[in-house]
Design a protein around this motif. Structure first.
Motif, PDB file in Angstrom:
ATOM      1  N   ALA A 327       0.844  -1.196   0.000  1.00 50.28           N
ATOM      2  CA  ALA A 327       0.000   0.000   0.000  1.00 50.28           C
ATOM      3  C   ALA A 327       0.881   1.248   0.000  1.00 50.28           C
ATOM      4  CB  ALA A 327      -0.918  -0.003   1.209  1.00 50.28           C
ATOM      5  N   ARG A 328       2.001   1.181   0.770  1.00 52.39           N
ATOM      6  CA  ARG A 328       2.918   2.315   0.794  1.00 52.39           C
ATOM      7  C   ARG A 328       3.515   2.541  -0.592  1.00 52.39           C
ATOM      8  NH1 ARG A 328       5.766   0.791   5.650  1.00 52.39           N
ATOM      9  NH2 ARG A 328       4.618   1.563   7.429  1.00 52.39           N
ATOM     10  N   LEU A 329       3.876   1.436  -1.237  1.00 58.11           N
ATOM     11  CA  LEU A 329       4.451   1.540  -2.583  1.00 58.11           C
ATOM     12  C   LEU A 329       3.476   2.210  -3.530  1.00 58.11           C
ATOM     13  CD1 LEU A 329       6.215  -1.736  -3.728  1.00 58.11           C
ATOM     14  CD2 LEU A 329       7.111   0.562  -3.735  1.00 58.11           C
ATOM     15  N   ILE A 330       2.226   1.744  -3.463  1.00 55.34           N
ATOM     16  CA  ILE A 330       1.214   2.278  -4.369  1.00 55.34           C
ATOM     17  C   ILE A 330       1.024   3.767  -4.137  1.00 55.34           C
ATOM     18  CG2 ILE A 330      -1.239   2.162  -4.973  1.00 55.34           C
ATOM     19  CD1 ILE A 330      -1.090  -0.831  -4.498  1.00 55.34           C
ATOM     20  N   SER A 331       1.146   4.161  -2.847  1.00 56.43           N
ATOM     21  CA  SER A 331       0.933   5.577  -2.539  1.00 56.43           C
ATOM     22  C   SER A 331       2.063   6.460  -3.077  1.00 56.43           C
ATOM     23  CB  SER A 331       0.795   5.778  -1.034  1.00 56.43           C
ATOM     24  OG  SER A 331       2.042   5.530  -0.419  1.00 56.43           O
ATOM     25  N   LEU A 332       3.171   5.841  -3.506  1.00 58.04           N
ATOM     26  CA  LEU A 332       4.271   6.648  -4.061  1.00 58.04           C
ATOM     27  C   LEU A 332       3.930   7.206  -5.434  1.00 58.04           C
ATOM     28  CD1 LEU A 332       7.415   4.460  -3.306  1.00 58.04           C
ATOM     29  CD2 LEU A 332       6.636   6.474  -2.087  1.00 58.04           C
ATOM     30  N   GLN A 333       2.965   6.553  -6.105  1.00 54.41           N
ATOM     31  CA  GLN A 333       2.684   6.973  -7.475  1.00 54.41           C
ATOM     32  C   GLN A 333       2.107   8.384  -7.523  1.00 54.41           C
ATOM     33  OE1 GLN A 333       0.118   3.777  -8.598  1.00 54.41           O
ATOM     34  NE2 GLN A 333       1.789   2.490  -9.291  1.00 54.41           N
ATOM     35  N   SER A 431       5.044   0.369 -11.039  1.00 56.38           N
ATOM     36  CA  SER A 431       3.908  -0.526 -11.273  1.00 56.38           C
ATOM     37  C   SER A 431       4.375  -1.969 -11.336  1.00 56.38           C
ATOM     38  CB  SER A 431       3.204  -0.196 -12.589  1.00 56.38           C
ATOM     39  OG  SER A 431       2.824   1.148 -12.597  1.00 56.38           O
ATOM     40  N   GLN A 432       5.564  -2.178 -11.932  1.00 62.04           N
ATOM     41  CA  GLN A 432       6.093  -3.538 -12.043  1.00 62.04           C
ATOM     42  C   GLN A 432       6.439  -4.100 -10.661  1.00 62.04           C
ATOM     43  OE1 GLN A 432       6.294  -5.522 -14.625  1.00 62.04           O
ATOM     44  NE2 GLN A 432       5.627  -4.046 -16.151  1.00 62.04           N
ATOM     45  N   ILE A 433       7.015  -3.256  -9.801  1.00 62.60           N
ATOM     46  CA  ILE A 433       7.346  -3.707  -8.443  1.00 62.60           C
ATOM     47  C   ILE A 433       6.064  -4.100  -7.723  1.00 62.60           C
ATOM     48  CG2 ILE A 433       8.266  -3.019  -6.196  1.00 62.60           C
ATOM     49  CD1 ILE A 433      10.202  -1.186  -7.585  1.00 62.60           C
ATOM     50  N   VAL A 434       5.064  -3.217  -7.819  1.00 67.87           N
ATOM     51  CA  VAL A 434       3.780  -3.497  -7.173  1.00 67.87           C
ATOM     52  C   VAL A 434       3.213  -4.815  -7.684  1.00 67.87           C
ATOM     53  CG1 VAL A 434       1.390  -2.738  -6.993  1.00 67.87           C
ATOM     54  CG2 VAL A 434       3.222  -1.090  -6.694  1.00 67.87           C
ATOM     55  N   LYS A 435       3.305  -5.000  -9.012  1.00 65.07           N
ATOM     56  CA  LYS A 435       2.757  -6.217  -9.605  1.00 65.07           C
ATOM     57  C   LYS A 435       3.494  -7.452  -9.085  1.00 65.07           C
ATOM     58  CE  LYS A 435       2.409  -8.168 -14.114  1.00 65.07           C
ATOM     59  NZ  LYS A 435       3.272  -7.956 -15.243  1.00 65.07           N
ATOM     60  N   LEU A 436       4.825  -7.342  -8.994  1.00 66.25           N
ATOM     61  CA  LEU A 436       5.617  -8.477  -8.510  1.00 66.25           C
ATOM     62  C   LEU A 436       5.237  -8.848  -7.085  1.00 66.25           C
ATOM     63  CD1 LEU A 436       9.239  -7.767  -9.788  1.00 66.25           C
ATOM     64  CD2 LEU A 436       7.802  -9.707 -10.353  1.00 66.25           C
ATOM     65  N   GLU A 439       1.878 -10.471  -7.014  1.00 67.26           N
ATOM     66  CA  GLU A 439       1.924 -11.850  -7.492  1.00 67.26           C
ATOM     67  C   GLU A 439       2.513 -12.766  -6.433  1.00 67.26           C
ATOM     68  OE1 GLU A 439       3.954 -11.863 -11.226  1.00 67.26           O
ATOM     69  OE2 GLU A 439       2.219 -11.037 -12.269  1.00 67.26           O
ATOM     70  N   ALA A 440       3.564 -12.262  -5.768  1.00 70.12           N
ATOM     71  CA  ALA A 440       4.207 -13.070  -4.730  1.00 70.12           C
ATOM     72  C   ALA A 440       3.216 -13.373  -3.618  1.00 70.12           C
ATOM     73  CB  ALA A 440       5.411 -12.316  -4.165  1.00 70.12           C
ATOM     74  N   GLN A 441       2.316 -12.432  -3.362  1.00 67.92           N
ATOM     75  CA  GLN A 441       1.334 -12.653  -2.299  1.00 67.92           C
ATOM     76  C   GLN A 441       0.252 -13.638  -2.709  1.00 67.92           C
ATOM     77  OE1 GLN A 441      -0.321  -8.933  -0.769  1.00 67.92           O
ATOM     78  NE2 GLN A 441       0.378  -9.801   1.121  1.00 67.92           N
ATOM     79  N   THR A 442      -0.171 -13.524  -3.972  1.00 74.06           N
ATOM     80  CA  THR A 442      -1.299 -14.363  -4.375  1.00 74.06           C
ATOM     81  C   THR A 442      -0.856 -15.775  -4.705  1.00 74.06           C
ATOM     82  OG1 THR A 442      -1.039 -13.427  -6.567  1.00 74.06           O
ATOM     83  CG2 THR A 442      -2.801 -12.526  -5.221  1.00 74.06           C
ATOM     84  N   SER A 443       0.390 -15.932  -5.163  1.00 78.46           N
ATOM     85  CA  SER A 443       0.814 -17.290  -5.526  1.00 78.46           C
ATOM     86  C   SER A 443       1.262 -18.020  -4.271  1.00 78.46           C
ATOM     87  CB  SER A 443       1.962 -17.224  -6.520  1.00 78.46           C
ATOM     88  OG  SER A 443       3.066 -16.578  -5.933  1.00 78.46           O
TER      89      SER A 443
END
Length: 524
Positions: A327-333, A431-436, A439-443
């Motif tokens: 969430a912190r990462l996303i807030s950087l955008q 965005s790529q970091i957030v996506k990674l 993915e790490a959380q969902t897999s």
């Protein structure tokens, strides 16, 4: 005109921005390569080349010679941009048709569908040929107003607070009621051993007799067949079964509805059977006015629920930690960007504020001192220091001059910069970091998937085993009653042998269920 094709190459082994620069610099020198763009986080290179001179396999080979792993990506559709718009002012189906047909004629639009009922348009386009702002302009020229579908930037789906609360509550309830049950149980065990000692040593001191007397208080029968111990255990067990086990019951019900068996089903099965069996045994004993107190399993459910809800609670706390970071990462955008139009000699002609999602590749973006970089790009004009610590962890500000790359989410410090956007939207490093991370959380870890698969077989297997136990003991009992008699102590001679056998068989099969339930697999 030369025809130019585009291909994507998956590049592995890049560790930092200098690797990216190395690949880009070396490939640009090669014949037939028009331009190359490498995204570090995505590990992807987008190469535009002249098919008459070179081909994708050769390009991948060039990258390999530089010491990186490279494979050509077949599905080049990933380069398509997707745009979701809200279109206002449509009145009928002909408006929809007008928008769709006009957009489909527009160069660069690959697919378009407009829904009149929801006022939404879904458009796929080629970011090389056209950008989101151009698409919006086309719709505007037709006389409709458009706006972006607002994305939820708050990352609320990453919030585990509610689950954490729920499992914590479940754990606390179970724990509060479990401690007295365990206390009673341990006390009874100690007293039982002392009793057996007492039978061997007749010469006891008065203190020991006192102790024995107090243990008798727990065995004391409030009603015939209902001892204080069993009554207290029952009272303590009910709230745990209801409040502590609530979520388990819901999950188990859902699993059974879809005819699958997970750990929750086993937990519910074991605790419910232990609870109901104990209850029935008690009622039977009371009805019979038995002299000997029946053996109950009221201590099983609370202890099981304690361990399992503790496990779930810890698991969600851990998930919450990673989500918080996300969430912190996303807030950087950054949310907005200033796009400028340049005349000859880089003279500023005009500038406008737009939503970050509307920035197109190749746009010139102005970043003022103290502003965030909205997209990844290359500096065209200006000198500045940039704080990239949020992304790279580097504490010192980095000098940026024309030709350097900048990362979205980093902060411009003292000079104004003009940058040309290279990666926008979902392709930016951030965005790529957030996506990674997402993915790490969902897999799941492979071992976790294996455990889940096992528990699918494990549950029916255990149930089957306990049923077999039940039947086996009933058969043994009716064939040779002495064996049951030997193991089933403390039954009064007043009840029929058939009943003794069935009781013993039940006790055995429930023991199997209860012991298998908190098995290491489930807890782990």
């Amino acid at each position: 005109t030369k025809t130019i094709s585009k291909c994507y190459v998956q590049v592995t082994g890049m560790t930092c921005a200098s690797c990216v620069a190395n690949i880009e610099r070396n490939l640009r020198r090669e014949d037939g390569i028009h331009s190359i763009l490498v995204a570090l986080m995505a590990g992807k290179a987008e190469v535009r080349y002249n098919p008459a001179v070179t081909h994708p396999a050769a390009i991948a080979e060039l990258i390999r010679e530089l010491g990186f792993g490279a494979t050509v990506m077949e599905n080049c559709g990933e380069g398509d941009g997707v745009l979701e718009l809200v279109v206002r002012g449509m009145t009928c189906a002909s408006c929809v048709h007008k928008i769709e047909s006009t957009l489909m004629k527009t160069n660069g639009v690959l697919y378009c569908s407009v829904a009149l009922a929801t006022n939404k348009a879904h458009i796929k386009y080629d970011p090389e040929a056209i950008g989101p702002r151009d698409v919006m302009q086309v719709i505007k020229d037709l006389g409709f107003t458009t706006s972006l579908v607002k994305k939820d930037r708050s990352a609320s789906h990453l919030d585990h607070k509610q689950e954490i609360r729920q499992w914590k509550r479940s754990f606390v309830v179970s724990f509060v009621f479990c401690v007295p049950v365990m206390g009673l149980m341990i006390y009874m065990m100690v007293m039982d051993s002392q009793l057996s000692d007492a039978h061997t040593h007749q010469n006891m001191s008065s203190e020991e007799r006192e102790a024995l007397h107090s243990s008798m208080v727990l065995e004391y029968q409030l009603l015939p067949g209902l001892s204080v111990m069993n009554f207290l255990s029952f009272l303590l067990c009910v709230p745990v079964q209801v409040f502590g086990g609530w979520h388990f019951y819901i999950q188990a019900y859902r699993a059974l509805k879809h005819s699958t068996a997970n750990m929750d089903v086993l937990v519910v099965l074991a605790t419910s059977i232990a609870f109901l069996y104990s209850l029935v045994i008690l009622l039977v004993a009371m009805a019979e006015k038995a002299k000997v107190n029946p053996v109950t399993f009221f201590d099983t459910p609370p202890m099981l629920f304690v361990f399992i809800s503790l496990g779930r609670w810890l698991e969600h706390v851990a998930k919450g930690k990673t989500s918080e970071a996300l969430a912190r990462l996303i807030s950087l955008q950054a949310t907005e960007a200033t796009i400028v139009t340049l005349g000859p000699d880089n003279v500023l002609l005009s500038e406008e504020q737009v939503d970050v999602e509307l920035v197109q590749r190749g746009d010139i973006v102005k970043v003022v001192p103290g502003g965030k970089f909205p997209v990844d790009g290359r500096v065209i004009e200006g000198h500045s220091m940039v704080d990239e610590s949020l992304i790279t962890g580097e504490a010192m500000p980095v000098t940026k001059k024309p030709g350097n790359t900048v990362i979205a989410g980093s902060i411009n410090q003292n000079g104004s910069l003009l940058i040309s956007a290279t990666h926008v939207g979902a392709d930016t490093t951030l965005s790529q970091i957030v996506k990674l991370v997402e993915e790490a959380q969902t897999s799941k870890a492979p071992i976790q998937q294996f455990a889940d698969k096992l528990s699918g077989y494990f549950v029916p297997f255990i149930v089957a085993v306990s049923v077999v136990t039940l039947l086996a003991w009933i058969i043994i009992g009716f064939v040779d009653f002495e064996i049951v008699e030997k193991y089933f102590l403390g039954y009064s001679r007043s009840i029929s042998s058939a009943e003794v056998i069935i009781r013993f068989a039940f006790q055995a099969s429930i023991t199997v269920l209860c012991i298998a339930c908190p098995c290491s697999l489930g807890l782990a």
